[in-house]
Design a protein around this motif. Structure first.
Motif, PDB file in Angstrom:
ATOM      1  N   ALA A   1       2.032   3.543  -4.248  1.00 50.73           N
ATOM      2  CA  ALA A   1       1.001   4.504  -3.861  1.00 50.73           C
ATOM      3  C   ALA A   1       1.306   5.064  -2.481  1.00 50.73           C
ATOM      4  CB  ALA A   1      -0.372   3.838  -3.850  1.00 50.73           C
ATOM      5  N   PRO A   2       1.086   6.376  -2.275  1.00 49.45           N
ATOM      6  CA  PRO A   2       1.338   6.953  -0.950  1.00 49.45           C
ATOM      7  C   PRO A   2       0.455   6.371   0.137  1.00 49.45           C
ATOM      8  CG  PRO A   2       0.272   8.535  -2.413  1.00 49.45           C
ATOM      9  CD  PRO A   2       0.678   7.380  -3.265  1.00 49.45           C
ATOM     10  N   GLY A   3      -0.658   5.719  -0.239  1.00 46.04           N
ATOM     11  CA  GLY A   3      -1.529   5.090   0.755  1.00 46.04           C
ATOM     12  C   GLY A   3      -1.226   3.628   1.011  1.00 46.04           C
ATOM     13  N   TRP A   4      -0.115   3.130   0.469  1.00 47.65           N
ATOM     14  CA  TRP A   4       0.202   1.700   0.561  1.00 47.65           C
ATOM     15  C   TRP A   4       0.291   1.212   2.007  1.00 47.65           C
ATOM     16  CZ3 TRP A   4       5.655  -0.643   0.253  1.00 47.65           C
ATOM     17  CH2 TRP A   4       5.596  -2.034   0.148  1.00 47.65           C
TER      18      TRP A   4
ATOM     19  N   ALA B   1     -17.046  -1.686   0.067  1.00 43.05           N
ATOM     20  CA  ALA B   1     -15.900  -2.466   0.531  1.00 43.05           C
ATOM     21  C   ALA B   1     -15.285  -3.291  -0.584  1.00 43.05           C
ATOM     22  CB  ALA B   1     -16.334  -3.374   1.691  1.00 43.05           C
ATOM     23  N   ALA B   2     -16.111  -3.819  -1.482  1.00 35.16           N
ATOM     24  CA  ALA B   2     -15.580  -4.640  -2.573  1.00 35.16           C
ATOM     25  C   ALA B   2     -14.722  -3.797  -3.517  1.00 35.16           C
ATOM     26  CB  ALA B   2     -16.725  -5.299  -3.330  1.00 35.16           C
ATOM     27  N   LEU B   3     -15.211  -2.612  -3.859  1.00 32.54           N
ATOM     28  CA  LEU B   3     -14.441  -1.714  -4.722  1.00 32.54           C
ATOM     29  C   LEU B   3     -13.147  -1.301  -4.030  1.00 32.54           C
ATOM     30  CD1 LEU B   3     -14.085   0.158  -7.180  1.00 32.54           C
ATOM     31  CD2 LEU B   3     -15.503   1.856  -5.978  1.00 32.54           C
ATOM     32  N   TRP B   4     -13.230  -1.003  -2.760  1.00 32.96           N
ATOM     33  CA  TRP B   4     -12.049  -0.599  -1.993  1.00 32.96           C
ATOM     34  C   TRP B   4     -10.997  -1.706  -1.987  1.00 32.96           C
ATOM     35  CZ3 TRP B   4      -9.938   3.680  -0.267  1.00 32.96           C
ATOM     36  CH2 TRP B   4      -8.993   3.641   0.758  1.00 32.96           C
ATOM     37  N   LYS B   5     -11.449  -2.963  -1.790  1.00 30.04           N
ATOM     38  CA  LYS B   5     -10.505  -4.087  -1.769  1.00 30.04           C
ATOM     39  C   LYS B   5      -9.842  -4.255  -3.128  1.00 30.04           C
ATOM     40  CE  LYS B   5      -9.988  -8.973  -0.620  1.00 30.04           C
ATOM     41  NZ  LYS B   5      -9.129  -9.220  -1.805  1.00 30.04           N
ATOM     42  N   THR B   6     -10.606  -4.084  -4.184  1.00 28.30           N
ATOM     43  CA  THR B   6     -10.034  -4.197  -5.531  1.00 28.30           C
ATOM     44  C   THR B   6      -8.935  -3.167  -5.737  1.00 28.30           C
ATOM     45  OG1 THR B   6     -12.113  -5.043  -6.439  1.00 28.30           O
ATOM     46  CG2 THR B   6     -10.540  -4.069  -8.007  1.00 28.30           C
ATOM     47  N   LEU B   7      -9.197  -1.939  -5.321  1.00 25.13           N
ATOM     48  CA  LEU B   7      -8.209  -0.867  -5.504  1.00 25.13           C
ATOM     49  C   LEU B   7      -7.020  -1.050  -4.570  1.00 25.13           C
ATOM     50  CD1 LEU B   7     -10.615   2.179  -5.941  1.00 25.13           C
ATOM     51  CD2 LEU B   7      -9.379   0.940  -7.707  1.00 25.13           C
ATOM     52  N   ARG B   8      -7.257  -1.550  -3.355  1.00 21.15           N
ATOM     53  CA  ARG B   8      -6.138  -1.824  -2.443  1.00 21.15           C
ATOM     54  C   ARG B   8      -5.271  -2.966  -2.978  1.00 21.15           C
ATOM     55  NH1 ARG B   8      -5.658   0.622   2.717  1.00 21.15           N
ATOM     56  NH2 ARG B   8      -3.631  -0.353   2.533  1.00 21.15           N
ATOM     57  N   ASP B   9      -5.889  -3.964  -3.576  1.00 22.49           N
ATOM     58  CA  ASP B   9      -5.122  -5.066  -4.168  1.00 22.49           C
ATOM     59  C   ASP B   9      -4.253  -4.551  -5.310  1.00 22.49           C
ATOM     60  OD1 ASP B   9      -6.250  -6.814  -2.380  1.00 22.49           O
ATOM     61  OD2 ASP B   9      -7.715  -7.648  -3.793  1.00 22.49           O
TER      62      ASP B   9
ATOM     63  N   VAL C   1      -3.045  -1.531  -5.519  1.00 19.08           N
ATOM     64  CA  VAL C   1      -1.955  -0.805  -4.879  1.00 19.08           C
ATOM     65  C   VAL C   1      -0.850  -1.769  -4.463  1.00 19.08           C
ATOM     66  CG1 VAL C   1      -1.332   0.437  -2.767  1.00 19.08           C
ATOM     67  CG2 VAL C   1      -3.307   1.174  -4.116  1.00 19.08           C
ATOM     68  N   ASP C   2      -1.229  -2.888  -3.819  1.00 20.65           N
ATOM     69  CA  ASP C   2      -0.238  -3.880  -3.387  1.00 20.65           C
ATOM     70  C   ASP C   2       0.527  -4.461  -4.576  1.00 20.65           C
ATOM     71  OD1 ASP C   2      -0.439  -3.847  -0.621  1.00 20.65           O
ATOM     72  OD2 ASP C   2      -2.159  -5.179  -0.598  1.00 20.65           O
ATOM     73  N   GLU C   3      -0.203  -4.804  -5.603  1.00 18.84           N
ATOM     74  CA  GLU C   3       0.426  -5.429  -6.765  1.00 18.84           C
ATOM     75  C   GLU C   3       1.425  -4.476  -7.425  1.00 18.84           C
ATOM     76  OE1 GLU C   3      -0.861  -7.262 -11.135  1.00 18.84           O
ATOM     77  OE2 GLU C   3      -2.381  -6.935  -9.583  1.00 18.84           O
ATOM     78  N   ARG C   4       1.012  -3.226  -7.606  1.00 17.33           N
ATOM     79  CA  ARG C   4       1.908  -2.269  -8.255  1.00 17.33           C
ATOM     80  C   ARG C   4       3.124  -1.970  -7.379  1.00 17.33           C
ATOM     81  NH1 ARG C   4      -1.943   2.380 -10.866  1.00 17.33           N
ATOM     82  NH2 ARG C   4       0.077   3.457 -11.001  1.00 17.33           N
ATOM     83  N   ALA C   5       2.947  -1.925  -6.072  1.00 23.68           N
ATOM     84  CA  ALA C   5       4.071  -1.671  -5.170  1.00 23.68           C
ATOM     85  C   ALA C   5       5.089  -2.805  -5.247  1.00 23.68           C
ATOM     86  CB  ALA C   5       3.574  -1.497  -3.745  1.00 23.68           C
ATOM     87  N   GLN C   6       4.607  -4.042  -5.203  1.00 26.04           N
ATOM     88  CA  GLN C   6       5.522  -5.178  -5.258  1.00 26.04           C
ATOM     89  C   GLN C   6       6.253  -5.234  -6.593  1.00 26.04           C
ATOM     90  OE1 GLN C   6       6.188  -6.808  -2.628  1.00 26.04           O
ATOM     91  NE2 GLN C   6       4.468  -6.148  -1.354  1.00 26.04           N
TER      92      GLN C   6
END
Length: 710
Positions: free
Chosen positions: A218-221, A236-244, A246-251
């Motif tokens: 993701a470009p926001g990674w 914040a909970a929804l944001w953390k889920t989506l950020r997680d 992003v991290d998982e897909r990047a790795q």
């Protein structure tokens, strides 16, 4: 919830499709952005995953803002306790203007005052200003006497991915680099395992963005700061889920990525920047970077599969620089053809002459903006490049030869008049030969060819052959390459012949007329934005406009308003129901230096406007469509409704004022009896331009005044 994603001009259609793929509904393009709807998760995904957007805005209020006081009141009506803590920080950005607000700094100050005063009245506390990383960033848009206040959920421009360490010479913004890669078909090439080569890589923007695309990063990674984080409505909970996610897909994606990205540059300093950028982006192990000139470019042994060569060569903004770059572009073309046969290639340049110096036929061209510089992205399919030996053209048929002779005759006939009058846009051919039923219009260095309806007695294959001959003969005779010829072709369908689906290029061409400049779009609409047969009418408006209050109904792209402004009109008011056309009209006015309070743009049904407006005008221009059945207004039929429309205009007409009325409905009959309260004069013959003499019924025009002369 409704949102607006901003983007550089030229990316609107790509961004619309990207947002729809991210789950947005009702995504529709506008000038330099896309409106869309969705829940908060859609907006968060756009923040994290949009490779093309600049900012994601969430409108929270719209209000009248003709002056600073109205702006203050409109902002003050918003309950900011739902968005911003009293001890938090905020910042304000402003764009546009209204009649009483012509400086963005003043607009910013009035918004700040309204926000701060609201908190002070409530608690005595006030939020502080932080222009760098505020908890909440507000965005104000002023347009047509209205203000739109939005939360800027991005906080900082989204092209700032968080991996860039420096800026190489002529470096691209990351979202423009992504747009180039998408237009060049990189996602498909990457999915097929193809390599990416940038022979003038600079600080590595194209390579890093290409690697992230290929790895599903993701470009926001890597971004640390988002404006949404300090907003009180933030989930914040929804944001953390989506950020997680992003991290998982990047790795996962980076674990599968191959080292198939190659970048070269002669400048060791920018190569060093590219290495640092690749490290910060987490892709250093996948990039091969080397110091090398274009003359040493070769396809390496690692490049087994066909891939993409993409390059942002120097543009040369001054004439001497452009001339000096011609050998470089020529060498680029030779390297592409010689070393990368079977690949795809893409190059961006602001200079068409340099693009032609590449010496390869572009499969597709796209208009993009590198900052304020208008550029063309040239795409090449190196699997189908024609041999360098000149191709012997197929002889023309007898009919096509007659067409060629007629076009040459017309050009010779019009040449002196066109040059004398400084006319860039004109009709060259208008079905002069019945067998070749088309209109050929010249727009500067471009051609616009529009097919007329073929008689039912003509076999479809014959009609297709003649159409191909029209396109070929026009291009060859006038020396216009195929990529600069816009075509509007009819097809047979149920209910009669119709024009095929228009392009969606979003590409505008700047042309001149009467010493003024206009933007035309030759590809996306049936009409181009400039009615060529109205040239004398526009000139007449300029002659009459000095000191006048001018009203332009059904203003379309505002060309007549530009002429009125150029003629010294005291004020212009341009009315149209289409926001697209009003944006276009605004661009045309601005292009000629006529933006600001004296030049009002009104989105409204023309009939409703003159029925309810209380303004008085000295000169009114009315050019209605033959029919209109918009969902936002009553149906309009020029034959049925012209009396009501013109009488309403007369009520808005100042003593001694003049109405210019025109339409192109060939069977139209003016109801002189119903308009007996007005003095009417048919001026049609005097308003037909020299290039339309063969079609004197292209439009009709009248002057109307109060019969009493009052």
């Amino acid at each position: 919830m409704n949102f607006f994603a901003t983007c550089p001009k030229g990316l609107e259609y790509l961004l619309r499709d990207e947002l729809a793929a991210l789950g947005a509904s009702d995504a529709r393009e506008a000038l330099a952005g896309v409106h869309f709807a969705g829940d908060l998760a859609v907006a968060y995904r756009a923040l994290l995953w949009s490779r093309l957007a600049s900012r994601i805005l969430m409108p929270i209020a719209q209000f009248d803002a003709p002056d600073g006081e109205a702006l203050y009141e409109g902002v003050a009506a918003v309950d900011f306790s739902a968005h911003l803590g009293e001890t938090a920080t905020f910042a304000v950005d402003a764009n546009g203007s209204t009649k009483g607000i012509t400086h963005t700094h003043y607009a910013v100050q009035r918004v700040k005052d309204a926000v701060v005063d609201q908190f002070r009245r409530r608690s005595g506390e006030r939020p502080a200003i932080d222009t760098e990383r505020p908890a909440v960033r507000l965005n104000l848009l002023l347009r047509r006497e209205r203000g739109t206040l939005s939360l800027d959920l991005s906080g900082a421009p989204l092209h700032q991915r968080g991996w860039r360490d420096g800026h190489g010479k002529a470096s691209l913004k990351e979202n423009l680099a992504s747009a180039m890669l998408v237009r060049a078909h990189w996602p498909k090439i990457a999915a097929d395992g193809g390599p990416l080569v940038d022979p003038m890589c600079g600080s590595g923007t194209l390579l890093v963005e290409g690697a992230w695309m290929a790895a599903d990063v993701a470009p926001g990674w890597k971004r640390e700061y988002y404006g949404v984080a300090g907003w009180l409505g933030h989930d914040a909970a929804l944001w953390k889920t989506l950020r997680d996610e992003v991290d998982e897909r990047a790795q996962t994606g980076l674990a599968k990525l191959d080292a198939r990205f190659f970048g070269f540059d002669q400048d060791p300093a920018v190569l060093n920047e590219a290495r640092h950028n690749a490290q910060r982006a987490g892709v250093a192990g996948f990039l091969h970077l080397g110091r090398q000139s274009l003359s040493h470019l070769k396809r390496t042994q690692e490049c087994v599969r066909p891939g993409l060569v993409i390059v942002n060569p120097p543009y040369g903004q001054r004439l001497g620089e452009r001339d000096a770059l011609v050998p470089l572009y020529r060498e680029l073309g030779e390297k592409l053809a010689g070393e990368f046969a079977g690949w795809r290639a893409s190059a961006i340049t602001s200079e068409p002459d340099l693009g032609r110096a590449i010496g390869l036929r572009a499969e597709k061209k796209y208009a993009l903006y590198n900052g304020a510089i208008e550029c063309q992205l040239l795409n090449f399919d190196l699997t189908v490049q024609e041999p360098t030996e000149p191709r012997v053209p197929k002889p023309l048929s007898p009919g096509a030869q007659m067409l060629k002779n007629r076009i040459e005759k017309n050009r010779k006939h019009l040449k002196k008049r066109v040059e004398r009058d400084g006319v860039e846009c004109y009709r060259l051919y208008d079905a002069d030969l019945p067998e070749y039923a088309a209109a050929i219009d010249v727009y500067g260095e471009y051609l616009h060819i529009q097919e007329y309806q073929a008689p039912s007695s003509i076999p479809e294959e014959t009609a297709r052959t003649r159409w191909r001959e029209i396109v070929r003969v026009a291009g060859e005779t006038l020396g216009v390459p195929r990529e600069k010829i816009a075509l509007k072709q009819r097809y047979r369908a149920k209910g009669g012949e119709k024009y095929g689906r228009m392009d969606q290029r979003g590409e505008f061409v700047e042309v001149g007329e009467g010493g003024l400049r206009f933007l035309v779009n030759l590809w996306d609409y049936l009409d181009t934005g400039l009615f060529l047969d109205h040239r004398p009418l526009r000139a007449r408006v300029r002659e009459l406009a000095r000191g006048k209050r001018f009203l332009n109904l059904f203003c379309y792209t505002g060309s007549v308003s530009v002429y009125a402004a150029a003629g010294g009109a005291a004020a212009t008011t341009s009315v149209d129901l289409s926001n697209t056309y009003l944006e276009w009209a605004s661009s045309n006015l601005t292009l000629n230096g006529y933006a600001g309070p004296p030049h009002r743009l009104v989105q409204a049904d023309a009939q409703a406007f003159v029925d309810h407006d209380r303004g008085v005008y000295d000169l009114i221009f009315v050019d209605p469509p033959t029919f209109s059945n918009s969902k936002r207004a009553d149906d309009f039929d020029v034959q049925r409704d012209h009396v009501r429309l013109l009488l309403a205009c007369a009520r808005r007409l100042a003593p001694g004022g003049l109405i210019l009325f025109s339409n192109n409905y060939r069977r139209f009959e003016l109801d002189a009896v119903a308009l007996s309260s007005l003095a009417v004069r048919d001026i049609s013959a005097a308003t037909i331009p020299f290039d339309f003499e063969r079609d004197a019924k292209i439009h009709r025009a009248w002057e109307l005044r109060h019969a009493s002369g009052a």
